[in-house]
Design a protein around this motif. Structure first.
Motif, PDB file in Angstrom:
ATOM      1  N   LYS A 146       0.839  -1.200   0.000  1.00  0.00           N
ATOM      2  CA  LYS A 146       0.000   0.000   0.000  1.00  0.00           C
ATOM      3  C   LYS A 146       0.875   1.252   0.000  1.00  0.00           C
ATOM      4  O   LYS A 146       2.042   1.208   0.366  1.00  0.00           O
ATOM      5  CB  LYS A 146      -0.933   0.005   1.211  1.00  0.00           C
ATOM      6  N   ILE A 147       0.287   2.356  -0.398  1.00  0.00           N
ATOM      7  CA  ILE A 147       0.991   3.634  -0.431  1.00  0.00           C
ATOM      8  C   ILE A 147       0.915   4.286   0.944  1.00  0.00           C
ATOM      9  O   ILE A 147      -0.175   4.501   1.482  1.00  0.00           O
ATOM     10  CB  ILE A 147       0.380   4.575  -1.480  1.00  0.00           C
ATOM     11  N   VAL A 148       2.084   4.586   1.502  1.00  0.00           N
ATOM     12  CA  VAL A 148       2.154   5.296   2.778  1.00  0.00           C
ATOM     13  C   VAL A 148       2.164   6.803   2.543  1.00  0.00           C
ATOM     14  O   VAL A 148       1.505   7.571   3.258  1.00  0.00           O
ATOM     15  CB  VAL A 148       3.396   4.864   3.583  1.00  0.00           C
ATOM     16  N   ALA A 149       2.908   7.244   1.539  1.00  0.00           N
ATOM     17  CA  ALA A 149       3.001   8.670   1.234  1.00  0.00           C
ATOM     18  C   ALA A 149       3.462   8.848  -0.199  1.00  0.00           C
ATOM     19  O   ALA A 149       4.208   8.029  -0.736  1.00  0.00           O
ATOM     20  CB  ALA A 149       3.975   9.359   2.186  1.00  0.00           C
ATOM     21  N   THR A 150       3.000   9.917  -0.831  1.00  0.00           N
ATOM     22  CA  THR A 150       3.498  10.313  -2.146  1.00  0.00           C
ATOM     23  C   THR A 150       3.677  11.828  -2.154  1.00  0.00           C
ATOM     24  O   THR A 150       2.989  12.545  -1.429  1.00  0.00           O
ATOM     25  CB  THR A 150       2.537   9.925  -3.287  1.00  0.00           C
ATOM     26  N   GLY A 151       4.599  12.290  -2.976  1.00  0.00           N
ATOM     27  CA  GLY A 151       4.807  13.729  -3.074  1.00  0.00           C
ATOM     28  C   GLY A 151       6.248  14.045  -3.397  1.00  0.00           C
ATOM     29  O   GLY A 151       7.020  13.181  -3.833  1.00  0.00           O
ATOM     30  N   THR A 152       6.626  15.279  -3.182  1.00  0.00           N
ATOM     31  CA  THR A 152       8.004  15.693  -3.393  1.00  0.00           C
ATOM     32  C   THR A 152       8.885  15.057  -2.317  1.00  0.00           C
ATOM     33  O   THR A 152       8.374  14.595  -1.285  1.00  0.00           O
ATOM     34  CB  THR A 152       8.127  17.218  -3.300  1.00  0.00           C
ATOM     35  N   PRO A 153      10.214  15.027  -2.531  1.00  0.00           N
ATOM     36  CA  PRO A 153      11.090  14.485  -1.490  1.00  0.00           C
ATOM     37  C   PRO A 153      10.878  15.133  -0.129  1.00  0.00           C
ATOM     38  O   PRO A 153      10.873  14.444   0.899  1.00  0.00           O
ATOM     39  CB  PRO A 153      12.495  14.769  -2.045  1.00  0.00           C
ATOM     40  N   LYS A 154      10.683  16.434  -0.084  1.00  0.00           N
ATOM     41  CA  LYS A 154      10.487  17.104   1.207  1.00  0.00           C
ATOM     42  C   LYS A 154       9.175  16.698   1.868  1.00  0.00           C
ATOM     43  O   LYS A 154       9.068  16.676   3.101  1.00  0.00           O
ATOM     44  CB  LYS A 154      10.539  18.627   1.022  1.00  0.00           C
ATOM     45  N   GLN A 155       8.179  16.352   1.068  1.00  0.00           N
ATOM     46  CA  GLN A 155       6.901  15.921   1.619  1.00  0.00           C
ATOM     47  C   GLN A 155       6.950  14.487   2.137  1.00  0.00           C
ATOM     48  O   GLN A 155       6.272  14.150   3.113  1.00  0.00           O
ATOM     49  CB  GLN A 155       5.805  16.047   0.551  1.00  0.00           C
ATOM     50  N   VAL A 156       7.752  13.649   1.500  1.00  0.00           N
ATOM     51  CA  VAL A 156       7.756  12.214   1.826  1.00  0.00           C
ATOM     52  C   VAL A 156       8.859  11.845   2.813  1.00  0.00           C
ATOM     53  O   VAL A 156       8.647  11.030   3.721  1.00  0.00           O
ATOM     54  CB  VAL A 156       7.886  11.372   0.535  1.00  0.00           C
ATOM     55  N   ILE A 157      10.040  12.407   2.638  1.00  0.00           N
ATOM     56  CA  ILE A 157      11.178  12.037   3.490  1.00  0.00           C
ATOM     57  C   ILE A 157      11.108  12.846   4.786  1.00  0.00           C
ATOM     58  O   ILE A 157      11.707  13.922   4.913  1.00  0.00           O
ATOM     59  CB  ILE A 157      12.519  12.249   2.759  1.00  0.00           C
ATOM     60  N   THR A 158      10.361  12.316   5.739  1.00  0.00           N
ATOM     61  CA  THR A 158      10.200  12.942   7.054  1.00  0.00           C
ATOM     62  C   THR A 158      10.511  11.908   8.124  1.00  0.00           C
ATOM     63  O   THR A 158      10.418  10.694   7.876  1.00  0.00           O
ATOM     64  CB  THR A 158       8.766  13.447   7.256  1.00  0.00           C
TER      65      THR A 158
END
Length: 274
Positions: free
Chosen positions: A224-236
Motif C-alpha cells: 500500500k501507499i504510505v506517502a506520495t509527493g516531493t522528497p520534502k513531503q515524503v522524506i520525514t
C-alpha cells in the motif's frame, strides 16, 4: 488521478496482484506517474516495489484493476508497440553465455526492426550513443561474462537506453555499483530526463539518493501507499519511522537542498537482540 496538472505517463487504478491466487502483494492500489519526471519508489524489502514495477512493465498481470499507458490500457498494445514506448530493466538478469557487450546492447534495437528492415544507420547510432552514455565504448567487444558486476549492470542499462523509449523503468539500477558509479547512473537518468524528456521510474533502496534525484517519491509498505509527493513531503522522520521502524533526523542536504536522513545513534549498552 492527476498530479499537479502534469500529463500522466502511466497510471494504475484499483490494482490488486496476488501470488498463487491467495496472498495479495498489492491490494487496491491507485497511482499515477507524471510524464517527463523522475519518480522513485521506496519502501522496505517485500513491500511490493518490484512487483509494482513489473506490473507497470506488463510483465506481471494484475488479479484486479488496470494499468494505463498514455491513457490506453496496456493489454490493448501490441508487444512491439508497447516495447517501443516503455523500456524495463528488472532487478536480476541472466547473463547470456558468450555474448559481447555490443551484442547485448544491440538487442535494445530489435523492437525497431522488422523482417524487411534490418540493422540501419539509426540503430548503429543509438547503440554507440548508449555505450557512450554508460562509459562502455572501450568494452563493447568484450564478453559480457568477463566484466565485473558493476560493468555488467551498466551494459544492461545501456540495452534499455538503446531502446530509445520515452518511458524507462529501472528496478534497483545501482545494485552492484560502487558509490561513484551509482551517482554516475543516477546523474545519467537525470540528464536523460532533463535533456531528452524521458520519463524515468526507479526503485531505489538508498533514501538519500532517492531524495536527491527524484521529482516525485512513492513510499510503499505492505503493498500500500504510505506517502506520495516531493522528497520534502515524503522524506520525514515520521514516514521513515513508519516505513522502516527507524528513528532518524532529517536535515537539508547542503548541496542539493533536498532531505538528508541521519539515523539516530544508539549506545551499545542500549541495544538488545534477545
Amino acid at each position: 488521478m492527476h498530479q499537479n496538472n502534469f500529463n500522466i505517463a502511466l497510471e494504475v487504478k484499483d490494482l490488486t496482484l496476488c501470488y498463487q491466487q491467495y496472498h495479495a502483494v498489492i491490494e487496491g492500489l491507485s497511482l499515477s506517474f507524471a510524464e517527463n519526471k523522475i519518480s522513485v519508489i521506496i519502501g522496505p524489502n517485500g513491500c511490493g516495489k518490484s512487483t509494482l514495477l513489473k506490473t507497470l512493465a506488463n510483465v506481471a498481470q494484475p488479479s484486479q484493476g488496470e494499468v494505463f499507458l498514455n491513457t490506453k490500457p496496456v493489454h490493448e498494445y501490441s508487444r512491439k508497440e508497447f516495447a517501443s514506448t516503455l523500456g524495463f530493466l528488472p532487478q536480476k538478469n541472466n547473463v547470456p553465455s558468450g555474448i559481447t557487450v555490443r551484442e547485448l546492447v544491440a538487442r535494445g534495437r530489435y523492437v525497431h526492426q522488422s523482417f524487411l528492415q534490418q540493422w540501419r544507420e539509426a540503430d548503429e547510432l543509438a547503440l554507440k550513443q548508449a555505450l557512450q552514455w554508460t562509459q562502455l565504448t572501450n568494452l563493447a567487444e568484450q564478453p559480457l561474462e568477463s566484466l565485473s558486476g558493476g560493468q555488467q549492470q551498466r551494459a544492461w542499462i545501456a540495452l534499455v537506453l538503446a531502446q530509445q523509449t520515452p518511458i524507462i523503468l529501472l528496478d534497483e539500477p545501482t545494485t552492484y555499483l560502487d558509490i561513484g558509479h551509482q551517482h554516475e547512473v543516477l546523474n545519467l537518468c537525470r540528464w536523460i530526463n532533463k535533456t531528452h524528456k524521458r520519463t524515468c521510474i526507479l526503485v531505489l533502496h538508498d533514501l538519500n539518493q532517492a531524495a536527491r534525484y527524484a521529482d516525485h517519491i512513492i513510499a510503499m509498505k505492505d503493498g500500500k501507499i504510505v506517502a506520495t509527493g516531493t522528497p520534502k513531503q515524503v522524506i520525514t522522520p515520521e514516514n521513515i519511522a513508519e516505513l522502516f521502524n527507524l528513528s532518524c533526523s532529517v536535515i537539508t542536504d547542503p548541496i542539493r537542498n533536498t532531505p538528508l536522513i541521519i539515523p539516530e545513534f544508539e549506545n551499545i549498552e542500549d541495544i538488545h537482540f534477545e
